[in-house]
Design an enzyme around this catalytic site. Structure first.
Site, PDB file in Angstrom:
ATOM      1  N   SER A   1      -1.655 -23.274  11.872  1.00  0.00           N
ATOM      2  CA  SER A   1      -2.337 -22.358  10.964  1.00  0.00           C
ATOM      3  C   SER A   1      -3.294 -21.439  11.718  1.00  0.00           C
ATOM      4  CB  SER A   1      -3.063 -23.125   9.864  1.00  0.00           C
ATOM      5  OG  SER A   1      -3.831 -24.143  10.412  1.00  0.00           O
TER       6      SER A   1
ATOM      7  N   HIS B   1       4.074 -20.419   8.831  1.00  0.00           N
ATOM      8  CA  HIS B   1       2.853 -21.045   8.326  1.00  0.00           C
ATOM      9  C   HIS B   1       2.976 -21.298   6.833  1.00  0.00           C
ATOM     10  CE1 HIS B   1      -1.711 -20.766   7.422  1.00  0.00           C
ATOM     11  NE2 HIS B   1      -1.316 -22.002   7.547  1.00  0.00           N
TER      12      HIS B   1
ATOM     13  N   GLU C   1       3.587 -17.460   5.690  1.00  0.00           N
ATOM     14  CA  GLU C   1       3.287 -16.420   6.680  1.00  0.00           C
ATOM     15  C   GLU C   1       4.303 -16.564   7.809  1.00  0.00           C
ATOM     16  OE1 GLU C   1      -1.381 -15.220   6.913  1.00  0.00           O
ATOM     17  OE2 GLU C   1      -0.929 -17.265   7.470  1.00  0.00           O
TER      18      GLU C   1
ATOM     19  N   ASN D   1      -6.000 -17.106   6.885  1.00  0.00           N
ATOM     20  CA  ASN D   1      -7.120 -17.947   7.310  1.00  0.00           C
ATOM     21  C   ASN D   1      -8.185 -17.145   8.047  1.00  0.00           C
ATOM     22  OD1 ASN D   1      -6.209 -20.205   6.083  1.00  0.00           O
ATOM     23  ND2 ASN D   1      -5.355 -21.164   7.921  1.00  0.00           N
TER      24      ASN D   1
END
Ligand code: 3H9
Length: 688
Positions: free
Chosen positions: A401, A422, A434, A472
């Site tokens: 991540s 991801h 992702e 993130n």
């Protein structure tokens, strides 16, 4: 070329809507339908059928025309024209009939649906309501409660259920056209039965309770409640007046920012699949997926692949974790089965799963996804080992991540086959994926990742390599803005409330409790070495962590969960937090939201400027599907455009008076404001 074909077959008029890809009711289609009905009225055909060309009946009104001046005939006029025809018209429905598509069918005098056809009125997901008679005709056909369920939930029903509740009259068999012609032959001489002439429905069993439950569920979204008002109008007004009331409410919703946000979300979800450089690139074949690691994430990924009908080999280190992985996948599948998400027999899905203790079992996998511990050395070891066993052409994917996918790729002799995938936890439920494209990732590997996402029912967004990728990375910035407010005196409970009122299902501190405060602590420790001296560490979160308040799993974190999982505000937590606060400033709810959003938009502008996200709309889709961003705001970039970028920039300048290290305006934002442009202007750049 008219998108409507008209032909006569044995005195049956066959009217075909041919407007690919979804036979949307564009101006030309509406015009063509009116002309076809006029022709049918005049010629010597006894009966007519309307059907859709290609894979579905009609996907609805043409959404791309919304917000533009309406060109006559309007859809309600078209449907009324069909209904008013003195000779019978049958809708022969296959594939899907949605929104205006179903409303056209409801205007017809009889309806035949092919097995498995999906029929629905999903308009509220676009911030509007069925505006071509759907709120008046549906309750007349199926009753108030069934109509309200369909319209306010937006969920389609299957043909078989539609027959049961009276939405359609017959289920066809075999070929669509043959079934439609046979039905028309049977119905020759039948009256042109008008749905609008049917008796008004009686009000629902408990309208007040329905309204209360709906208000609670939709949290700030307006269309479902307005749609309920329109359905309710069908019980007390004449059909004509009901249609007028529906139109009034429809036009009102058309003008709302929520409608603009929801339609932006709809088109953005489709635009993210159009990635620069991938046009015409064929994906590799994927039939067998390998997963390394059977923790929550690995088991979730395996479940998602199994639910999509893929063969899965999951590798664990030992018997005990292998057994745990099998049990987790089993219970994931049980839950999916209960939700009706399991295609095919459970036995064959179970058979498609192989759990092994050796990488050799992956030697014929087409794609291998690693979901092991987040540590560069561990990941590189895994990729080296995979490089030795994976067949030529296999795709090697990491579910990291935040780690550098380029470095992971360099651990192999085939960096062109390495990509980041991801997933978001729980991986078999969350829709976002992702696709992290590293420097040497081959175009057909990226194309395969997008094709796989589609197969898994996920929304894939291309992301570039950086710490945290799109989602993130932005999260860590807006989370920091919230933490700064707490450091300066705000209550985390007030921040959570302000953001729930904005539309998030949960506030950031509820999310912390769910994820575990140990996770946040570990991230802070990891980043501490590279921290800037002016970065502000949320020491109150460290204090809660050290007090053993790790969140829901510990029974207490920011909230107290001793009574239930909803959690209560806890004076003890506030006391620990107060000791770590550096001042006692107060913030209004509006200020809280503006700071949170400004931080989100500012970081997102940097992410776009650096090419980590291709366009602002890619950011919107990531936040909508991975971070609970309220859909009716369209995503943070759409929200920022709706506010006016100048206002967002002014907010940042105001906040920077206290902390000009954190609040550094993104160059892209400054430039767009100087040029009088918006994020939407950048979305218009078409992928070649
Ligand atoms: C309505 O009907 C209002 C009325 O009550 C009242 C009016 C007065 N219009 O999703 P896909 C495009 S509101 C224009 O990938 P699938 C889509 O953008 C409408 N374009 O296909 C994409 O374009 P591109 C109520 C539309 O097979 C391409 O078609 N109806 C529309 O996975 C393929 O789409 C709905 O809300 C449209 N209505 O799924 C249904 N629909 O290729 C909305 C699609 O350039 N549509 N496009 O990116 C859907 O749910 C799905 O498209 C459908 C097919 C299930 C039909």
């Amino acid at each position: 070329m008219t998108p409507i074909r008209y032909e006569l077959v044995d005195r049956i008029a066959v009217i075909t809507v041919a407007n690919p890809p979804v036979n949307a009711l564009s101006h030309a289609v509406r015009q063509g339908l009116v002309e076809a009905v006029l022709r049918f009225r005049k010629d010597d055909a006894d009966i007519a059928i309307i059907l859709g060309d290609g894979r579905l009946f009609i996907g609805g009104a043409d959404i791309s025309e919304f917000g533009k001046p309406l060109k006559a005939p309007s859809l309600p006029e078209v449907v009324s024209d069909i209904e008013a025809c003195p000779k019978p018209i049958i809708a022969a429905i296959h594939g899907t009939a949605l929104g205006g598509g179903l409303e056209v069918a409801l205007g017809c005098h009889y309806r035949l649906a092919m097995p498995g056809t999906k029929l629905g009125l999903p308009e509220v997901t676009l911030g509007i309501l069925p505006g071509a008679g759907g709120t008046q005709r549906t309750p007349r056909l199926v009753g108030f409660d069934a109509a309200a369920d369909m319209i306010t939930s937006s969920k389609p029903i299957l043909a078989e259920k539609a027959l049961e509740i009276g939405l359609v009259d017959r289920i066809g068999q075999g070929d669509l056209r043959d079934a439609a012609l046979a039905y028309a032959d049977d119905m020759r001489g039948a009256p042109a039965r008008q749905t609008g002439a049917m008796a008004a429905p009686v009000p629902g069993t408990d309208l007040a309770a329905r309204r209360t439950a709906l208000t609670k569920r939709i949290r700030g979204e307006v269309a479902p409640l307005v749609a309920l008002d329109a359905i309710e109008a069908s019980t007390r007004l004449s059909f004509r007046d009901g249609l007028a009331e529906e139109r009034r409410l429809f036009m009102h919703l058309m003008d709302t920012p929520q409608r603009a946000g929801l339609i932006h979300a709809f088109f953005s979800e489709r635009a993210v699949t159009k990635v620069d450089g991938l046009k015409g690139v064929a994906p590799r074949d994927i039939a067998h997926v390998g997963v390394i690691g059977g923790g929550t994430m690995g088991a979730g990924i395996a479940t998602a692949a199994l639910l999509a009908g893929l063969r899965v080999t999951l590798v664990e280190r030992d018997n005990a974790p292998a057994d745990r992985a099998r049990a987790t996948i089993g219970s994931n599948l049980d839950a999916a089965q209960k939700r009706g998400k399991l295609k095919g027999a459970r036995e064959s899905v179970d058979k498609a799963l192989n759990i092994a203790l050796d990488y050799e079992a992956l030697s014929d996998a087409d794609l291998i996804i690693e979901a092991v511990f987040e540590d560069m050395e561990v990941k590189r070891d895994v990729f080296q080992a995979l490089d030795n066993v994976a067949k030529a052409g296999a795709i090697l994917a990491t579910n990291t991540s935040y780690l550098d996918v380029n470095q992971i790729a360099q651990a192999t002799t085939r960096p062109q086959d390495v990509v980041g995938l991801h997933f978001f936890s729980p991986a078999h439920i969350m829709r976002l994926l992702e696709v992290v494209v590293a420097d040497q990732t081959a175009p057909d590997v990226t194309a395969t990742a997008f094709a796989l996402a589609k197969r898994l029912g996920k929304v894939a967004v291309r992301a570039g390599v950086c710490d945290g990728f799109i989602g993130n990375r932005i999260l860590s910035t807006y989370r920091a803005a919230a933490d700064h407010m707490v450091l300066d005196g705000a209550s985390p409970y007030d921040i959570d409330r302000a953001l729930r009122d904005f539309g998030f299902a949960m506030g950031p501190y509820q999310v912390s409790d769910l994820a575990g405060l140990d996770i946040g602590f570990a991230t802070r420790e990891r980043k501490a070495a590279n921290a800037h001296p002016r970065d502000r560490r949320p020491v109150f979160a460290d204090a809660l962590y050290h007090a053993g308040r790790l969140g829901q799993k510990a029974g207490r974190g920011y909230y107290d969960y001793s009574e239930d999982r909803k959690g209560r505000e806890d004076p003890e937590a506030l006391r620990i937090i107060a000791e770590a606060q550096t001042s006692q400033r107060s913030f209004s709810a509006d200020d809280m939201v503006r700071r949170y959003m400004a931080a989100m938009v500012n970081e997102a502008a940097k992410v776009v400027d650096e090419g980590i996200a291709a366009r602002p709309l890619d950011v919107d889709v990531v936040l909508l599907h991975g971070y609970g961003f309220p859909r009716w705001h369209g995503g943070p970039m759409h929200w920022a455009d709706a506010q006016g970028l100048e206002r967002v920039l002014q907010d940042i300048a105001r906040f920077a008076q206290d902390d000009d290290h954190f609040w550094q305006p993104a160059p892209l934002l400054t430039k767009l404001v100087a040029d009088g442009r918006s994020f939407a202007d950048l979305n218009r750049k078409e992928a070649p």
